[in-house]
Design a protein around this motif. Structure first.
Motif, PDB file in Angstrom:
ATOM      1  N   PRO A 116       0.349  15.993   5.783  1.00  0.00           N
ATOM      2  CA  PRO A 116       0.898  14.625   5.715  1.00  0.00           C
ATOM      3  C   PRO A 116      -0.084  13.690   5.020  1.00  0.00           C
ATOM      4  O   PRO A 116      -1.292  13.844   5.110  1.00  0.00           O
ATOM      5  CB  PRO A 116       1.100  14.246   7.183  1.00  0.00           C
ATOM      6  CG  PRO A 116       0.180  15.140   7.934  1.00  0.00           C
ATOM      7  CD  PRO A 116       0.091  16.414   7.147  1.00  0.00           C
ATOM      8  N   TYR A 117       0.475  12.722   4.328  1.00  0.00           N
ATOM      9  CA  TYR A 117      -0.322  11.767   3.554  1.00  0.00           C
ATOM     10  C   TYR A 117      -0.826  10.669   4.479  1.00  0.00           C
ATOM     11  O   TYR A 117      -0.053  10.043   5.200  1.00  0.00           O
ATOM     12  CB  TYR A 117       0.530  11.166   2.432  1.00  0.00           C
ATOM     13  CG  TYR A 117      -0.174  10.115   1.634  1.00  0.00           C
ATOM     14  CD1 TYR A 117      -1.165  10.449   0.735  1.00  0.00           C
ATOM     15  CD2 TYR A 117       0.138   8.778   1.788  1.00  0.00           C
ATOM     16  CE1 TYR A 117      -1.829   9.491   0.007  1.00  0.00           C
ATOM     17  CE2 TYR A 117      -0.514   7.809   1.065  1.00  0.00           C
ATOM     18  CZ  TYR A 117      -1.494   8.165   0.178  1.00  0.00           C
ATOM     19  OH  TYR A 117      -2.149   7.202  -0.535  1.00  0.00           O
ATOM     20  N   THR A 118      -2.123  10.455   4.451  1.00  0.00           N
ATOM     21  CA  THR A 118      -2.704   9.351   5.210  1.00  0.00           C
ATOM     22  C   THR A 118      -3.517   8.499   4.251  1.00  0.00           C
ATOM     23  O   THR A 118      -4.232   9.016   3.392  1.00  0.00           O
ATOM     24  CB  THR A 118      -3.628   9.862   6.333  1.00  0.00           C
ATOM     25  OG1 THR A 118      -4.637  10.674   5.744  1.00  0.00           O
ATOM     26  CG2 THR A 118      -2.851  10.668   7.360  1.00  0.00           C
ATOM     27  N   GLN A 119      -3.406   7.204   4.396  1.00  0.00           N
ATOM     28  CA  GLN A 119      -4.118   6.309   3.501  1.00  0.00           C
ATOM     29  C   GLN A 119      -5.577   6.199   3.914  1.00  0.00           C
ATOM     30  O   GLN A 119      -5.888   6.078   5.092  1.00  0.00           O
ATOM     31  CB  GLN A 119      -3.496   4.915   3.501  1.00  0.00           C
ATOM     32  CG  GLN A 119      -2.192   4.850   2.763  1.00  0.00           C
ATOM     33  CD  GLN A 119      -1.704   3.425   2.648  1.00  0.00           C
ATOM     34  OE1 GLN A 119      -2.149   2.546   3.375  1.00  0.00           O
ATOM     35  NE2 GLN A 119      -0.789   3.185   1.734  1.00  0.00           N
ATOM     36  N   ALA A 120      -6.423   6.245   2.921  1.00  0.00           N
ATOM     37  CA  ALA A 120      -7.847   6.053   3.155  1.00  0.00           C
ATOM     38  C   ALA A 120      -8.124   4.543   3.216  1.00  0.00           C
ATOM     39  O   ALA A 120      -7.339   3.746   2.705  1.00  0.00           O
ATOM     40  CB  ALA A 120      -8.651   6.694   2.040  1.00  0.00           C
ATOM     41  N   PRO A 121      -9.238   4.139   3.805  1.00  0.00           N
ATOM     42  CA  PRO A 121      -9.532   2.696   3.873  1.00  0.00           C
ATOM     43  C   PRO A 121      -9.645   2.056   2.487  1.00  0.00           C
ATOM     44  O   PRO A 121      -9.345   0.877   2.326  1.00  0.00           O
ATOM     45  CB  PRO A 121     -10.869   2.635   4.605  1.00  0.00           C
ATOM     46  CG  PRO A 121     -10.985   3.926   5.327  1.00  0.00           C
ATOM     47  CD  PRO A 121     -10.189   4.919   4.551  1.00  0.00           C
ATOM     48  N   GLN A 122     -10.060   2.828   1.479  1.00  0.00           N
ATOM     49  CA  GLN A 122     -10.186   2.259   0.143  1.00  0.00           C
ATOM     50  C   GLN A 122      -8.823   1.964  -0.469  1.00  0.00           C
ATOM     51  O   GLN A 122      -8.699   1.173  -1.384  1.00  0.00           O
ATOM     52  CB  GLN A 122     -10.939   3.218  -0.796  1.00  0.00           C
ATOM     53  CG  GLN A 122     -12.379   3.427  -0.438  1.00  0.00           C
ATOM     54  CD  GLN A 122     -12.563   4.551   0.570  1.00  0.00           C
ATOM     55  OE1 GLN A 122     -11.622   5.231   0.926  1.00  0.00           O
ATOM     56  NE2 GLN A 122     -13.778   4.728   1.051  1.00  0.00           N
TER      57      GLN A 122
END
Length: 100
Positions: free
Chosen positions: A44-50
């Motif tokens: 699953p795709y998770t957004q990085a803080p950047q």
């Protein structure tokens, strides 16, 4: 043996160096059978803080870029207007005492 009467193309016989492919009666295109196994699903795709940038971040970056551009323009004008460090166009390099 003299080469006067030599004709390399005089007695041409059809010779093949590669063996002809064997045919088994099936002259259709090669078809692969579909596999029964299914490929595993990607993680699953998770957004990085950047990757979570807000408009405030973009505005801050834009202001920084504008400040840097203004600073570079100011320094460039100072160098242009400065009486020091002016370079004389000397190409091709010739001595200053040269008569032409």
């Amino acid at each position: 043996a003299s080469l006067d009467n030599y004709d390399p193309f005089g007695k041409q016989q059809p010779t093949t160096t590669a063996a002809a492919p064997a045919t088994d009666g099936n002259s259709g295109p090669a078809v692969m059978s579909p596999t029964q196994e299914s490929a595993p699903a990607p993680p699953p795709y998770t957004q990085a803080p950047q990757q979570t940038a807000t408009t405030a971040d973009f505005q801050r970056r834009q202001e920084e870029l504008e400040r840097k551009a203004a600073e570079l323009a100011r320094r460039e004008e100072e160098l242009k207007n400065s009486p020091y460090n002016t370079r004389v166009n000397n190409w091709p390099p010739v001595p200053s005492f040269c008569p032409f």
